[in-house]
Scaffold this motif. Sequence first.
Motif, PDB file in Angstrom:
ATOM      1  N   LYS A   1      10.804   6.357   5.691  1.00 38.40           N
ATOM      2  CA  LYS A   1       9.953   7.440   5.171  1.00 38.40           C
ATOM      3  C   LYS A   1       9.007   7.894   6.280  1.00 38.40           C
ATOM      4  O   LYS A   1       7.784   7.892   6.118  1.00 38.40           O
ATOM      5  N   LYS A   2       9.592   8.267   7.391  1.00 35.57           N
ATOM      6  CA  LYS A   2       8.797   8.661   8.560  1.00 35.57           C
ATOM      7  C   LYS A   2       8.057   9.968   8.278  1.00 35.57           C
ATOM      8  O   LYS A   2       8.604  10.885   7.675  1.00 35.57           O
ATOM      9  N   GLY A   3       6.799  10.026   8.697  1.00 35.37           N
ATOM     10  CA  GLY A   3       5.997  11.242   8.513  1.00 35.37           C
ATOM     11  C   GLY A   3       5.363  11.362   7.145  1.00 35.37           C
ATOM     12  O   GLY A   3       4.723  12.361   6.832  1.00 35.37           O
ATOM     13  N   LYS A   4       5.533  10.325   6.299  1.00 32.85           N
ATOM     14  CA  LYS A   4       4.934  10.355   4.955  1.00 32.85           C
ATOM     15  C   LYS A   4       3.749   9.397   4.881  1.00 32.85           C
ATOM     16  O   LYS A   4       3.676   8.421   5.625  1.00 32.85           O
ATOM     17  N   THR A   5       2.844   9.688   3.973  1.00 31.05           N
ATOM     18  CA  THR A   5       1.647   8.859   3.793  1.00 31.05           C
ATOM     19  C   THR A   5       1.776   8.045   2.512  1.00 31.05           C
ATOM     20  O   THR A   5       2.063   8.601   1.453  1.00 31.05           O
ATOM     21  N   ALA A   6       1.553   6.739   2.627  1.00 30.89           N
ATOM     22  CA  ALA A   6       1.553   5.872   1.440  1.00 30.89           C
ATOM     23  C   ALA A   6       0.205   6.004   0.741  1.00 30.89           C
ATOM     24  O   ALA A   6      -0.842   5.940   1.380  1.00 30.89           O
ATOM     25  N   VAL A   7       0.222   6.232  -0.572  1.00 33.88           N
ATOM     26  CA  VAL A   7      -1.010   6.401  -1.348  1.00 33.88           C
ATOM     27  C   VAL A   7      -1.083   5.300  -2.400  1.00 33.88           C
ATOM     28  O   VAL A   7      -0.189   5.167  -3.229  1.00 33.88           O
ATOM     29  N   ILE A   8      -2.159   4.518  -2.340  1.00 30.77           N
ATOM     30  CA  ILE A   8      -2.366   3.409  -3.282  1.00 30.77           C
ATOM     31  C   ILE A   8      -3.738   3.556  -3.916  1.00 30.77           C
ATOM     32  O   ILE A   8      -4.745   3.557  -3.211  1.00 30.77           O
ATOM     33  N   VAL A   9      -3.777   3.722  -5.246  1.00 32.00           N
ATOM     34  CA  VAL A   9      -5.060   3.784  -5.952  1.00 32.00           C
ATOM     35  C   VAL A   9      -5.454   2.333  -6.241  1.00 32.00           C
ATOM     36  O   VAL A   9      -5.318   1.814  -7.342  1.00 32.00           O
ATOM     37  N   GLY A  10      -5.923   1.668  -5.207  1.00 33.60           N
ATOM     38  CA  GLY A  10      -6.265   0.256  -5.295  1.00 33.60           C
ATOM     39  C   GLY A  10      -6.546  -0.274  -3.900  1.00 33.60           C
ATOM     40  O   GLY A  10      -6.817   0.487  -2.973  1.00 33.60           O
ATOM     41  N   LYS A  11      -6.436  -1.582  -3.753  1.00 33.65           N
ATOM     42  CA  LYS A  11      -6.750  -2.236  -2.477  1.00 33.65           C
ATOM     43  C   LYS A  11      -5.481  -2.603  -1.731  1.00 33.65           C
ATOM     44  O   LYS A  11      -4.479  -2.974  -2.343  1.00 33.65           O
ATOM     45  N   VAL A  12      -5.528  -2.519  -0.387  1.00 31.54           N
ATOM     46  CA  VAL A  12      -4.427  -2.974   0.465  1.00 31.54           C
ATOM     47  C   VAL A  12      -4.858  -4.284   1.104  1.00 31.54           C
ATOM     48  O   VAL A  12      -5.922  -4.357   1.725  1.00 31.54           O
ATOM     49  N   THR A  13      -4.045  -5.321   0.934  1.00 37.08           N
ATOM     50  CA  THR A  13      -4.387  -6.649   1.456  1.00 37.08           C
ATOM     51  C   THR A  13      -3.442  -7.060   2.579  1.00 37.08           C
ATOM     52  O   THR A  13      -2.320  -6.555   2.683  1.00 37.08           O
ATOM     53  N   ASP A  14      -3.888  -7.986   3.389  1.00 40.35           N
ATOM     54  CA  ASP A  14      -3.096  -8.487   4.517  1.00 40.35           C
ATOM     55  C   ASP A  14      -2.050  -9.474   4.001  1.00 40.35           C
ATOM     56  O   ASP A  14      -2.222 -10.080   2.940  1.00 40.35           O
TER      57      ASP A  14
END
Length: 211
Positions: A95-108
Amino acid sequence: KTCESQSLLAEVNQLSFSNMGIDLKAGGRRLGHKSSTKRIKTQNPYNRMLIKLYKFLERRTDSKFCETVVKRLHMSKVNKPPIGLHRLSKNMMNKKGKTAVIVGKVTDDVRMMECPKMSVCALSFTEGAKKRILAAGGECLTFDQLALRSPKGDNTVLLRGPKNREALSHFGHSTSVNNPHTHNHVKPYVRSKGRKFERARGRRSSCGFKV
């Protein structure tokens, strides 16, 4: 004439006091309940501002993306589960050139050796996740930055974390002697799982009660 008018009045009165049918929408109506999206419950000023911003965009653009973002922003913390970097990178493959959208937290995720280059928009990032995304040449966006870049949600991938987390099994009210069935099957926090742990009161009928 007077007899006719009296009989008509009697019929009207009878009709007005008769039981009328209930106009049900599909699935019925929840009377006395306000919609959870009509009133902003969160006290977080940033989240309140985001809800107003995306409500405006939803109204003016008729975008399904904005509608979904508003709905998810209104959700409680339990219903906004975090997403790990590994799951995120797996969903963003090809999915090159696309932005991931998360209504929440991103963790390691320490189990992942290399983090690919990604453009990610989320409510918040853990320190480790943010460092790894930026070190890989990616970018960490906020929702107000995303609104300027793509107000309709073009070239975005809307993602959510898993809701069947282990932590959810501990949520709820614990049982007691007076009410042993208050939220059955709530998993207790224990030091260990063995012969000597959580095997007495509450786990045997001979010791108080059994769940």
